[in-house]
Structures are given as C-alpha cells and as structure tokens.
Design a protein around this motif. Structure first.
Motif, PDB file in Angstrom:
ATOM      1  N   PRO A  68       0.784  -1.242   0.000  1.00 19.65           N
ATOM      2  CA  PRO A  68       0.000   0.000   0.000  1.00 19.65           C
ATOM      3  C   PRO A  68       0.816   1.292   0.000  1.00 19.65           C
ATOM      4  O   PRO A  68       0.255   2.382   0.137  1.00 19.65           O
ATOM      5  N   GLU A  69       2.124   1.212  -0.176  1.00 21.84           N
ATOM      6  CA  GLU A  69       2.967   2.404  -0.229  1.00 21.84           C
ATOM      7  C   GLU A  69       2.396   3.420  -1.226  1.00 21.84           C
ATOM      8  O   GLU A  69       2.092   3.083  -2.368  1.00 21.84           O
ATOM      9  N   SER A  70       2.238   4.663  -0.784  1.00 16.84           N
ATOM     10  CA  SER A  70       1.598   5.689  -1.609  1.00 16.84           C
ATOM     11  C   SER A  70       2.537   6.288  -2.654  1.00 16.84           C
ATOM     12  O   SER A  70       2.075   6.765  -3.695  1.00 16.84           O
ATOM     13  N   ASP A  71       3.824   6.291  -2.407  1.00 20.49           N
ATOM     14  CA  ASP A  71       4.787   6.856  -3.347  1.00 20.49           C
ATOM     15  C   ASP A  71       5.138   5.795  -4.396  1.00 20.49           C
ATOM     16  O   ASP A  71       5.751   4.777  -4.066  1.00 20.49           O
ATOM     17  N   PRO A  72       4.775   6.006  -5.680  1.00 20.28           N
ATOM     18  CA  PRO A  72       5.043   4.987  -6.714  1.00 20.28           C
ATOM     19  C   PRO A  72       6.515   4.639  -6.856  1.00 20.28           C
ATOM     20  O   PRO A  72       6.856   3.486  -7.130  1.00 20.28           O
TER      21      PRO A  72
END
Length: 466
Positions: free
Chosen positions: A99-103
């Motif tokens: 779920p990391e928001s930074d691609p």
C-alpha cells in the motif's frame, strides 16, 4: 555483418582473431543497451504503479480466495488452479498490493506488510485491509512481473488473468517449437519438444503468474533467436539480443529458471555452426564453441548487470542502506551454500545436479521419454557407423551451463527443486536432439517408433522397394 558462403555453399567460420574483435564490439553495444534498459525498467514500474487501481486489485484477490482460486493452505479447491508453486504466486500478489503511496518507493523498495511465513494467508489478510506492523524487505528483486499484474488485476479477476496466462504461454510454446524446428530440423526439434514438455510442467504452469511470465520470456525469446540466428549468422546481433534477454529476464524473474535461456541460446548457436553433415573441421570447432560461449556469457552479463543495478537502487532507496546491503549479501550467501533451519539439504558436489535429474523423471511424462529413448536406441544401434561422437559432445556442451548453475546455487537448487528442475529437463531434451543431429541418417518420429515396434514384435524391417 554476416559472412558470405564459400564455393561449397557453406558459410566458413570466422578466424579467431576476427571473432574476438567482433565480440569486443558487440560487447560494447550490449553493455550500452543493458544500461539504457535500467531507467526504462524504473519508468515502467513507476508508470504502471501510478496507473494501477489498488482497491480493485485487492478486491479481485479477496474474490479469488472466496471462489477457491487461492487458499490459505496453498491448496485451492478449484482443481485446475491447484498445484504449482502456490507460495510464489501468493508472494507475488503480496508484493503487488504493497500500500505504499509513493510509486517510486513502491517500485524500487518493495516491502511486504507481513512476516512472509505463509504468504497465501498473509496476502488475503492484507487484501481485506487487516493491518499489521510486520514488515519484510523484498527489494533484492526488481519484481518486474508487477508491470503485468498491476494493470491486469486492476481490470480482470484472477481467474481471467490466468486464462490470459494460458493463451500467452501456449502461444509462446508454439512459437518456440516452430523456431526450434527451423533452427535444427523437424525431427530433432520434435524430439527436443516431446522430452522437454514431458519432463516439465510448462504445459500447466499458467496458474502461477510469476512462473508463467518468466517462462514466456524464455520460450518466446529462444524462439525468436532460433528464427533469426540461423538465417543471419550475425554474432553481433546474437550477443546484443542475448544481453537484452538476460536483462529483461532478470527484471521479471523471481529466480525461477535462470540457466534455461542461455543454455538454449548456446545450443542454437552451436547447432547452427555445426550444421554441415560433413565431418567437422578442426578450424570450425573452436570458433563455434567460442561463439556459443560468448552468447551465453552475454546473457549472464545482462542478467548480472540488471541485478546489480537493482541491489544498488535498493540500498540507495533504503532508509538504512547498510542494513539493506547486508540483507542482500546474506541472501546471496544463503542461496549459494547457506543452510536454513527448516530446510536442511546436503551441501556436497554433484548432489544438486543428481537431484535435478531425478526430479525431472517424477512425472507421468517419463513413460513417453522412456519410449522415445528406446526408439532412439534402436535407431542409433542400426546406424552406429553414422554416429559422430565428437559432434554429439560438442552439441551437448550447453547442458554444462545448467549443471554449473545447479552446483553454484547449491542451496537454492535443492530447496526449490520442484521448479528448478525445469532447466535439467531441457538439458535432457538437448541430449536427445544432439544424438539425432550427430547421426548422419534420416529419421522421423514416426519411423523411430515404427522401428521400435518392429523390434518389439521381432519383425525385421522390410527392404525398401527398388
């Protein structure tokens, strides 16, 4: 640049000095191409991660568990979707729904939100939104298979994705067979194909996406190489293609069957260079061996540079670079000759190779291979004077690539023998094809089994009509 045929119509081998100059030039081009691919890999991961619909992906995974296509105990209730290495399938899905928001971070520093003990149960929990403070760093791989999983699972169910896997895998397999047929001839290619398909699970691995993608690349890439190399005999193109294949394979691979592709490429080269039915001239042998060897080396070069790049990026992106580096080094040591508490394997020379040979013959397809072996024994006995041992050994040498890999990655080979054996199955198939190519006598699969049947029934072969 390709060589012109001589007066007999054959293309002469390159002198060793010219060959080495050609290899050096091709190597520089290959290195430049592989280095240019690295930012492309990063861009592909970031772009697809940015465009992916994680809630939809999680929903499709949850539904797959509910419908029996996945299971916590790694035993799906849907019969055709069971088997294979379910552990790897769930591990790939677990990485895909980080779920990391930074691609960029998600792309280059993949972290599992789980202890990575039972990934099938862990991926279901994460997909359902169950939070955990457990984290497992998995940045030692590119996990490029996510470029396929992210968009596919954003739109389709896991069942549909696997049906697409099946179509792509079977198309790649057909293309591979056609390419090999053009490169080495109808009967050797069919013998190769029968043995390889009989001793592996390639025909039904479509339910494990990570295995499917790397295998598609192996088969389609080898098929393309088999189409091009015999026609062009262009060593520069062969080396550059091999290096690019090695880089792309490392990008999508999960350390599934790395020695398989370079072994196939080397075999295509040596079979092409020794294709003349005439006795092999001494001045042909060394150039042919060098060409095949450099092509295999180019593949491993592209593979190694791509992996080293990922390790450097993982260390650079990590908040604790030293710890990330030590973790990678620890995994390398483990997969070579390390010992795991829950998976103790004997660390002796040749044990990995023997294990792979035995593992190759555990399937029902071994019956087919045994029948073909008997048919070839009858054929070779009848045409023993036409059998060239020297040609056979030269054509079989690429099998040493798989053997060397098995011995070097001793722990990984034995720990994961249920899928690492596939490279050995191809090596066994290569020996069958080499035996046919080394015999200056015509045969078809039909005639091979026909002669075997006559021997079984103790009937002499009829003399050909005048």
């Amino acid at each position: 640049m390709t060589l012109a045929p001589n007066a007999t119509g054959d293309i002469p081998p390159l002198p060793v000095d010219r060959l080495l100059r050609r290899v050096l030039a091709a190597g520089l081009v290959a290195i430049a191409l592989v280095l240019l691919l690295q930012p492309l890999f990063v861009g592909l991961l970031v772009a697809t991660r940015s465009a992916s619909d994680l809630p939809a992906i999680r929903g499709h995974i949850v539904q797959a568990f509910a419908d029996g296509y996945l299971a916590n105990d790694e035993q799906p209730t849907r019969f055709m979707h069971g088997g294979g290495h379910q552990f790897t399938e769930c591990a790939g899905l677990l990485v895909a729904i980080d779920p990391e928001s930074d691609p960029l971070i998600a792309a280059l520093r993949p972290v599992m939100h789980s202890p990575y003990v039972g990934p099938c149960g862990e991926v279901e929990s994460l997909a359902k939104g169950v939070a955990t403070d457990k984290r497992t760093d998995y940045a030692r791989y590119w996990h490029g298979y996510r470029v396929y999983l992210w968009p596919m699972l954003s739109v389709f169910s896991l069942e549909t994705v696997r049906m697409i896997n099946l179509v792509l895998l079977y198309a790649a397999t057909a293309f591979y067979f056609i390419g090999m047929r053009r490169a080495i001839g109808a009967t050797p290619a069919l013998a190769f194909f029968i043995v390889q398909m009989s001793l592996t699970d390639i025909w039904r691995m479509w339910n494990i996406t990570t295995h499917t993608l790397s295998t598609i690349l192996i088969l389609a890439g080898a098929g393309l190489f088999a189409f091009l190399y015999p026609r062009t005999r262009n060593l520069t193109l062969a080396i550059v293609m091999a290096a690019a294949f090695g880089a792309v394979f490392n990008f999508v691979d999960f350390l599934i069957n790395p020695p398989l592709m370079p072994m196939l490429l080397a075999f295509i080269v040596i079979a092409t260079e020794l294709k003349s039915p005439m006795p092999i001239a001494r001045q042909t042998v060394i150039p042919a061996l060098l060409m095949a060897g450099f092509v295999a080396l180019a593949w491993f070069g592209g593979y190694g540079v791509t992996w080293a790049t990922e390790w450097l990026l993982a260390v650079w992106m990590s908040p604790d670079g030293q710890q990330a580096g030590l973790s990678i080094i620890k995994q390398i040591a483990l997969r070579l000759y390390g010992v795991e508490a829950d998976s103790v394997v004997p660390m002796y020379p040749l044990i990995p190779t023997l294990t792979m040979i035995l593992q190759s013959f555990i399937s029902v397809g071994s019956v087919v291979v045994a029948a073909l072996a008997a048919a070839m024994f009858v054929f070779l006995r009848a045409h023993w004077q036409a059998f060239d041992w020297r040609r056979f050994l030269l054509l079989s040498w690429p099998t040493l690539i798989a053997m060397a890999w098995f011995e070097i990655l001793n722990n990984h080979t034995q720990t994961h023998s249920h899928f690492t054996y596939r490279s050995e199955s191809a090596a066994i198939a290569m020996v069958f094809a080499a035996a046919l190519l080394a015999t200056n006598a015509q045969a078809t699969i039909k005639s091979l089994f026909g002669d075997l049947w006559r021997v079984i029934r103790q009937r002499p072969a009829q003399a050909p009509a005048a």
